[in-house]
Write an enzyme that holds these catalytic residues in place. Structure first.
Site, PDB file in Angstrom:
ATOM      1  CG  ASP A  13      29.732   9.122  53.650  1.00 28.66           C
ATOM      2  OD1 ASP A  13      30.503   9.295  54.594  1.00 28.66           O
ATOM      3  OD2 ASP A  13      29.964   8.088  52.880  1.00 28.66           O
ATOM      4  CG  ASP A  15      36.024   7.387  52.176  1.00 28.91           C
ATOM      5  OD1 ASP A  15      36.767   7.500  51.175  1.00 28.91           O
ATOM      6  OD2 ASP A  15      36.213   8.209  53.388  1.00 28.91           O
TER       7      ASP A  15
END
Length: 300
Positions: A13, A15
């Site tokens: 991932d 953010d």
């Protein structure tokens, strides 16, 4: 054996895991660069506001060794879903950035911002800081007239340098409230984006790494993958108290540095056997820098 050495690929991932807005999370790039060059690093983002090339450039600016072919976005997954469900050349009303428009056009569809008279075949919705009432109104008109609805993601929040800002899911919620409809969702925790990442990585032997229970960890569980939750973004140990036992992360760690160490040689935390937040906090204190095993391997 280091935790990361058990897997052929890492599905990372962005953010809240690698950066917050325009600031890298301390130690994240160094942790990833310590890996074996044979391991495939896939950068998997629910954010549909930028192209894969722009995301890769942003990552490189922040110190990560990222290239466009390793970036998998929810905009790409949403465009693929549209192409599977409507005819080539069909009109799609876009609520989102110009980069989302480009992905729609890349799969042979016609992107528009406004329509008059002829209802578009679909509406696609992705995050944009410029989305306003007129954009949502156009989408509402199209959806009420029968257009297919695809959302890039339904993240309620977006981590920034200043804290949590409204994410695409908050805008999706507005349209759901107006229309009473629900979109097909391309991004995590739903399968399309995760499957795109696995196909690009050319392996299912992958560890999902992220900061959110509701997207990264739930997405890993939905696709039968192991997961590592890092405490650098949205979800906290307290949030585990309401997480179903079958959707717990396989591992939890303070940061990405845990990838470069063996998982802690401690008994796994058993969901439902007491205060899970306190139990994990105690184990993290007992094994600084290492990951704590929580959930079982999917399917076991």
């Amino acid at each position: 054996m280091r935790l990361r050495d058990r897997f052929e690929a890492l599905l990372l991932d962005l953010d809240g895991t690698l950066f917050r807005g325009h600031e890298p999370i301390p130690g994240a790039s160094e942790a990833l660069s310590a890996g074996d060059s044979e391991q495939r690093l896939m950068y998997v983002t629910n954010n549909a506001s930028r192209s894969a090339d722009a995301v890769a450039l942003h990552l490189r600016d922040l110190g990560f060794d990222a290239h466009e072919d390793a970036v998998v976005t929810s905009a790409q997954a949403a465009a693929r879903l549209l192409a599977q469900r409507i005819a080539p050349g069909s009109t799609v009303l876009v609520v989102g950035t110009d980069d989302l428009i480009a992905e729609v056009e890349n799969v042979g569809l016609q992107a528009i911002r406004r329509f008059d008279g002829i209802t578009p075949s679909a509406v696609v919705q992705g995050h944009s800081m410029q989305t306003g009432w007129p954009d949502l109104a156009e989408a509402a008109y199209a959806l009420r007239a029968g257009a297919l609805w695809v959302a890039a993601n339904t993240d309620a929040t977006l981590p920034t340098e200043r804290g949590l800002a409204p994410g695409n899911g908050s805008m999706v919620a507005a349209l759901r409230h107006v229309t009473g409809l629900a979109p097909i969702v391309a991004g995590k925790p739903f399968a399309p984006l995760m499957e795109d990442a696995l196909e690009r990585a050319k392996t299912r032997d992958a560890l999902v790494v992220g900061d959110r229970l509701d997207t990264d960890i739930d997405g890993a569980a939905a696709t039968g993958l192991e997961s590592l939750m890092v405490l650098t973004g949205v979800s906290t140990l307290e949030d585990l108290r309401t997480q179903p036992a079958d959707r717990m992360p396989t591992y939890i760690a303070e940061s990405l540095e845990a990838l470069n160490h063996p998982a802690a040689d401690l008994d796994p935390v058993v969901p439902g056997s007491g205060d899970i937040a306190k139990a994990i906090a105690a184990r993290l204190d007992a094994a600084p820098g290492r990951a704590i095993r929580v959930g079982s391997t999917p399917g076991v």
